[in-house]
Design an enzyme around this catalytic site. Structure first.
Site, short mmCIF file in Angstrom:
data_model
loop_
_atom_site.label_atom_id
_atom_site.label_comp_id
_atom_site.label_asym_id
_atom_site.label_seq_id
_atom_site.Cartn_x
_atom_site.Cartn_y
_atom_site.Cartn_z
N SER A 1 -3.92 23.64 -18.09
CA SER A 1 -3.95 21.95 -17.43
C SER A 1 -5.39 21.44 -17.02
CB SER A 1 -3.12 21.36 -17.13
OG SER A 1 -2.66 21.37 -15.79
N PRO B 1 5.30 15.02 -16.30
CA PRO B 1 6.57 14.39 -17.58
C PRO B 1 7.92 13.76 -16.83
CG PRO B 1 5.18 16.56 -18.58
CD PRO B 1 4.86 16.30 -16.86
N GLU C 1 -10.26 -12.87 8.82
CA GLU C 1 -11.27 -14.22 9.97
C GLU C 1 -11.32 -13.90 11.62
OE1 GLU C 1 -8.32 -13.84 9.14
OE2 GLU C 1 -6.62 -14.96 8.42
N CYS D 1 -4.76 -15.32 13.82
CA CYS D 1 -5.40 -15.80 13.83
C CYS D 1 -5.83 -17.71 13.53
CB CYS D 1 -5.90 -15.84 12.29
SG CYS D 1 -6.15 -13.67 12.23
N GLU E 1 1.31 11.80 -9.45
CA GLU E 1 0.30 12.90 -10.39
C GLU E 1 1.56 14.09 -11.38
OE1 GLU E 1 -3.77 14.13 -9.60
OE2 GLU E 1 -3.36 12.39 -7.72
C1 AOF Z 1 -4.46 -12.40 8.55
N1 AOF Z 1 -5.36 -12.10 7.98
O1 AOF Z 1 -7.06 -10.20 7.53
C2 AOF Z 1 -4.47 -9.46 7.33
C3 AOF Z 1 -3.35 -11.16 7.86
O2 AOF Z 1 0.32 -6.95 13.38
P1 AOF Z 1 -0.35 -7.49 12.96
O3 AOF Z 1 -1.19 -8.46 13.55
O4 AOF Z 1 -2.18 -6.80 11.78
O5 AOF Z 1 0.16 -8.85 11.50
C4 AOF Z 1 0.42 -8.01 10.48
C5 AOF Z 1 0.43 -9.65 9.55
O6 AOF Z 1 -0.88 -10.18 9.43
C6 AOF Z 1 0.84 -8.77 7.90
O7 AOF Z 1 2.23 -9.02 7.25
C7 AOF Z 1 -0.23 -10.50 7.15
O8 AOF Z 1 1.30 -11.28 7.02
C8 AOF Z 1 -1.01 -10.62 7.85
N2 AOF Z 1 -1.82 -10.16 7.50
N3 AOF Z 1 -2.97 -12.18 7.75
O9 AOF Z 1 -4.55 -13.89 7.99
C9 AOF Z 1 -5.14 -10.81 7.72
N4 AOF Z 1 -4.48 -8.80 7.28
ZN ZN Z 2 -4.21 -12.93 11.43
#
Ligand code: AOF
Ligand code: ZN
Length: 376
Positions: A162, A293, A46, A78, A290
């Protein structure tokens, strides 16, 4: 949201340990900016979209696949960026189960007077992040069992050969699956028999490092002159063992590999669950297995597998001793069979590719109840 989901997909294979997230900014019904999360430590989806929107963000709608974060991590919250950009409305696909977020992002936005709608295309947003969501719920990685087999289910001819069972289209798909994984895991039997490289070489390479290559090797029998060990300085190699032989371990380490030591399980083998947990602890949530078995069977028996992906070549190999891709799953009756749900079928050249999640999924699996369905 469909467009935000498409952008989020770009992060598959590179965001770990963070989730894949996409976002778009809407004005008058059209997309004016988009963003996705590419790599941990770099901007969230965002924030990127808001940056691209610039002054156009004021009064606009932000659509994001995952709840915006409200905490200071490697990057600032954010929700602050959204507030400062004067976004009017935020549409969120699903809550972020990160305990530092988990509803707090939505709450902070609402407290700031921003209109928030939650739960739009929640299932598709969940489907972006099975590995992240499983790890948040269980501490374990998402495990995909991959095999290439003959029409009669065998992974090799009686001679052990294989290579070349799967056609070129199938090979390309396997390389893509590797590129989308954080780790690729095999047993030492496969290391000895096939001498694989396990790197991503075909198709679009991942925009960063290779996935970790992991060998379950209780006795450290992986040859020092194997292709895995010879390339350990160029692509990460982890050898998980219960051997106390420190001198042998040093042989691998001086060649660039990492050796993890575990106490043996009841059968004297490397405990697969502990290895997976260690991988998750290291931020590796998407694990592609990968074979062979023995490893597939162990993971199925121990309930550690989440998904199967099987390529079938149109040949009958027969051979009294030719192995099938699973061995004894410890089940006698038809009703005890492990079921695979929502099986996807694809044609790959002369081969057929089948994949689907193992059912029933653990309780954490399909829980959409926390989303406010119907809110949007
Ligand atoms: C969002 N938007 O694109 C992502 C989020 O260490 P940071 O600052 O990158 O924070 C990582 C945490 O932020 C991650 O564990 C998840 O909870 C959130 N990731 N959040 O709003 C994003 N990548
Ligand atoms: Zn964020």
């Amino acid at each position: 949201m469909a467009e935000a989901i498409r952008w989020a997909r770009r992060g598959i294979g590179t965001t770990h340990p963070n989730p894949r997230v996409g976002a778009v900014v809407l004005r008058g019904g059209s997309v004016v900016a988009r963003g996705w999360h590419e790599r941990a430590g770099e901007a969230h989806a965002e924030t990127r979209a808001l940056l691209e929107a610039g002054p156009d963000a004021a009064g606009a709608t932000l659509v994001v696949t995952l709840e915006p974060c409200a905490h200071v991590g490697r990057t600032p919250p954010c929700v602050d960026a959204i507030r400062e950009a004067k976004i009017h409305r935020v549409v969120v696909g699903m809550l972020d189960p990160n305990p530092l977020v988990d509803g707090k992002g939505v709450e902070a936005l609402r407290r700031a007077g921003i209109d928030v709608a939650l739960g739009l295309r929640a299932e598709e947003c969940r489907a972006l992040n099975p590995p992240y969501l499983k790890w948040r719920a269980t501490g374990l990685p998402w495990v995909t069992l991959k095999s290439m087999v003959s029409l009669d289910g065998r992974v090799a001819a009686a001679s052990g050969e294989s290579r070349g069972l799967g056609g070129p289209e199938e090979q390309r798909l396997v390389h893509r699956l590797r590129a989308e994984s954080d780790a690729v895991l095999i047993g030492s039997g496969t290391a000895l028999r096939d001498d694989p490289l396990l790197t991503v070489r075909l198709g679009r390479g991942r925009a960063g490092a290779q996935p970790w290559r992991v060998v379950l090797d209780s006795t450290l029998r992986t040859p020092l002159d194997s292709r895995l060990v010879r390339t350990a300085a160029a692509a990460p190699l982890v050898i998980a063992t219960c051997s106390p032989d420190a001198a042998r371990a040093r042989e691998y380490e001086t060649r660039g590999a990492t050796v993890w030591r575990f106490d043996p399980d009841a059968r004297g083998r490397v405990p697969a669950g502990a290895v997976l947990r260690r991988l998750a602890d290291e931020g590796r949530y998407a694990v592609l297995v990968e074979g062979g078995p023995t490893v597939h069977t162990t993971l199925l028996r121990e309930g550690l597998a989440d998904e199967v992906a099987v390529g079938i070549a149109p040949v009958l190999l027969g051979g009294a001793s030719a192995p099938t891709w699973t061995a004894d799953l410890g089940r006698e009756r038809l009703e005890e069979a492990i079921a695979v749900g929502r099986l996807a079928v694809r044609r790959l050249g002369r081969d057929v590719w089948l994949s689907g999640p193992i059912e029933p999924r653990a309780a954490w699996g399909a829980d959409a109840s926390r989303e406010e369905d119907g809110h949007v």
